[in-house]
Design a protein around this motif. Structure first.
Motif, mmCIF file in Angstrom:
data_model
loop_
_atom_site.group_PDB
_atom_site.id
_atom_site.type_symbol
_atom_site.label_atom_id
_atom_site.label_comp_id
_atom_site.label_asym_id
_atom_site.label_seq_id
_atom_site.Cartn_x
_atom_site.Cartn_y
_atom_site.Cartn_z
ATOM 1 N N SER A 31 18.649 42.987 14.990
ATOM 2 C CA SER A 31 17.407 43.611 14.554
ATOM 3 C C SER A 31 16.374 43.721 15.673
ATOM 4 C CB SER A 31 16.817 42.834 13.382
ATOM 5 O OG SER A 31 16.542 41.492 13.771
ATOM 6 N N LEU A 32 16.395 42.819 16.644
ATOM 7 C CA LEU A 32 15.420 42.832 17.725
ATOM 8 C C LEU A 32 16.027 43.420 18.984
ATOM 9 C CD1 LEU A 32 13.721 39.326 17.322
ATOM 10 C CD2 LEU A 32 12.857 41.546 16.582
ATOM 11 N N HIS A 33 15.253 44.224 19.690
ATOM 12 C CA HIS A 33 15.708 44.783 20.962
ATOM 13 C C HIS A 33 15.896 43.669 21.981
ATOM 14 C CE1 HIS A 33 15.701 47.300 24.618
ATOM 15 N NE2 HIS A 33 16.101 48.252 23.787
ATOM 16 N N TYR A 34 16.900 43.840 22.840
ATOM 17 C CA TYR A 34 17.229 42.757 23.776
ATOM 18 C C TYR A 34 16.098 42.458 24.751
ATOM 19 C CZ TYR A 34 18.413 46.682 26.826
ATOM 20 O OH TYR A 34 18.366 47.839 27.565
ATOM 21 N N VAL A 35 15.242 43.445 25.042
ATOM 22 C CA VAL A 35 14.100 43.179 25.919
ATOM 23 C C VAL A 35 13.107 42.243 25.232
ATOM 24 C CG1 VAL A 35 12.150 44.213 27.138
ATOM 25 C CG2 VAL A 35 14.372 45.341 27.183
ATOM 26 N N ILE A 36 12.882 42.459 23.929
ATOM 27 C CA ILE A 36 11.999 41.566 23.174
ATOM 28 C C ILE A 36 12.589 40.161 23.135
ATOM 29 C CG2 ILE A 36 10.956 41.128 20.924
ATOM 30 C CD1 ILE A 36 10.928 44.126 20.465
ATOM 31 N N VAL A 37 13.908 40.075 22.918
ATOM 32 C CA VAL A 37 14.572 38.768 22.922
ATOM 33 C C VAL A 37 14.452 38.124 24.297
ATOM 34 C CG1 VAL A 37 16.753 37.568 22.542
ATOM 35 C CG2 VAL A 37 16.153 39.519 21.117
ATOM 36 N N ALA A 38 14.580 38.927 25.367
ATOM 37 C CA ALA A 38 14.437 38.388 26.717
ATOM 38 C C ALA A 38 13.045 37.828 26.951
ATOM 39 C CB ALA A 38 14.758 39.476 27.744
ATOM 40 N N ILE A 39 12.029 38.513 26.453
ATOM 41 C CA ILE A 39 10.655 38.013 26.586
ATOM 42 C C ILE A 39 10.509 36.672 25.874
ATOM 43 C CG2 ILE A 39 8.253 38.471 25.990
ATOM 44 C CD1 ILE A 39 8.839 41.446 26.325
ATOM 45 N N LEU A 40 11.091 36.571 24.672
ATOM 46 C CA LEU A 40 11.021 35.308 23.930
ATOM 47 C C LEU A 40 11.695 34.179 24.697
ATOM 48 C CD1 LEU A 40 11.800 36.594 20.304
ATOM 49 C CD2 LEU A 40 9.571 35.981 21.268
ATOM 50 N N PHE A 41 12.861 34.459 25.283
ATOM 51 C CA PHE A 41 13.558 33.417 26.039
ATOM 52 C C PHE A 41 12.820 33.077 27.333
ATOM 53 C CE2 PHE A 41 17.419 34.424 23.491
ATOM 54 C CZ PHE A 41 17.732 33.124 23.128
ATOM 55 N N VAL A 42 12.194 34.065 27.963
ATOM 56 C CA VAL A 42 11.396 33.782 29.165
ATOM 57 C C VAL A 42 10.251 32.848 28.829
ATOM 58 C CG1 VAL A 42 9.797 34.825 30.824
ATOM 59 C CG2 VAL A 42 12.034 35.849 30.451
ATOM 60 N N LYS A 43 9.593 33.099 27.700
ATOM 61 C CA LYS A 43 8.505 32.229 27.270
ATOM 62 C C LYS A 43 9.021 30.852 26.887
ATOM 63 C CE LYS A 43 5.136 35.175 27.672
ATOM 64 N NZ LYS A 43 4.068 34.947 28.692
ATOM 65 N N ALA A 44 10.251 30.777 26.357
ATOM 66 C CA ALA A 44 10.785 29.502 25.868
ATOM 67 C C ALA A 44 11.379 28.653 26.986
ATOM 68 C CB ALA A 44 11.832 29.760 24.790
ATOM 69 N N ILE A 45 12.184 29.263 27.865
ATOM 70 C CA ILE A 45 12.906 28.470 28.871
ATOM 71 C C ILE A 45 12.537 28.838 30.296
ATOM 72 C CG2 ILE A 45 14.849 28.080 27.328
ATOM 73 C CD1 ILE A 45 16.360 30.291 28.601
#
Length: 263
Positions: free
Chosen positions: A120-134
């Motif tokens: 459901s989420l675009h991989y760029v949005i997921v990448a931003i979330l992971f950048v913020k997380a890890i």
């Protein structure tokens, strides 16, 4: 006879007023949306001129910093291969569990919901979330592409399994074979060629996507490309773009050879 023929012709070429009305509404909405978004011919003409000047500044490409370019390309390649391998390994059991002809609905339903969330989420949005997380780096990009791979591959695996012939499954089950043997001897032989095609396509897709996640700080050549754009270093930008295109073409040739060898 002539009246019947005339009536038949009228029926054969009767206008579809519902379709015409739908096209008219679509055209009206397109015009309205274009005006709301400020899409005008003047802006298009101005953009074409600016695009021409941008392309002129990209010629000739500058490959002097080939070491930096090679480092970014290798990192993108590593991210794509690692994300594809992990995503495929996770997708295999999820695809089996999501197949409604092999799993009960109380298992297939929640697994399909997990797959839908990954998709459901675009991989760029997921990448931003992971950048913020890890944090910044290749780990965030790899994790984002793993999620994207699971959302795509697991769904295709499940749909391919649902299309198999259940006669072979029932025959293997009748021998008293356990679940793993049923999968190995009745399911996998029917879907193996499609699975390989899905995996090769996902690898191609991750090669392209790995160049984009770097723009948000998730590693790969995308970070180098974004930095070159910020420095207005357009000749180096052209070199990076040409290297990305060459990598994608090479991957397409290799995947085509692999598909041909497996047929």
């Amino acid at each position: 006879m002539s009246a019947t023929t005339s009536q038949t012709r009228r029926l054969a070429f009767a206008p579809n007023w519902a379709m015409r009305a739908a096209l008219l509404v679509l055209a009206a909405y397109t015009i309205w949306a274009s005006s709301r978004l400020g899409l005008t011919w003047d802006r298009v003409a101005h953009g074409m001129g600016e695009g021409g000047r941008l392309l002129a500044r990209m010629v000739p490409p500058n490959f002097e910093r080939w070491q930096l370019l090679l480092e970014g390309m290798l990192e993108s390649l590593q991210i794509a291969v690692l994300a594809s391998a992990i995503g495929i390994l996770i997708s295999l059991p999820l695809g089996v569990l999501a197949a409604r002809n092999l799993s009960p609905i109380w298992v297939a339903g929640p697994v399909r919901a997990v797959i839908a969330v990954c998709r459901s989420l675009h991989y760029v949005i997921v990448a931003i979330l992971f950048v913020k997380a890890i944090g910044f780096g290749a780990l965030a990009g790899t994790a984002a592409l793993v999620v994207a791979s699971v959302g795509f591959i697991a769904k295709l695996f499940a749909e391919a399994i649902e299309e198999i012939s259940m006669k072979q499954v029932e025959a293997i089950r009748a021998t008293g074979a356990n679940v793993m043997k049923v999968l190995a001897y009745a399911v996998v032989p029917q879907v193996s060629s499609r699975f390989i095609g899905f995996c090769l396509y996902q690898l191609d897709s991750n090669l392209r996507n790995s160049t984009l996640v770097g723009i948000v700080g998730a590693g790969g050549i995308g970070g180098t490309l974004f930095a070159a754009f910020k420095r207005f270093d357009y000749d180096f930008v052209a070199a990076i773009l040409l290297a990305i295109i060459a990598l994608i073409f090479l991957a397409e040739i290799i995947s085509g050879r692999v598909r041909a060898a497996l047929r």
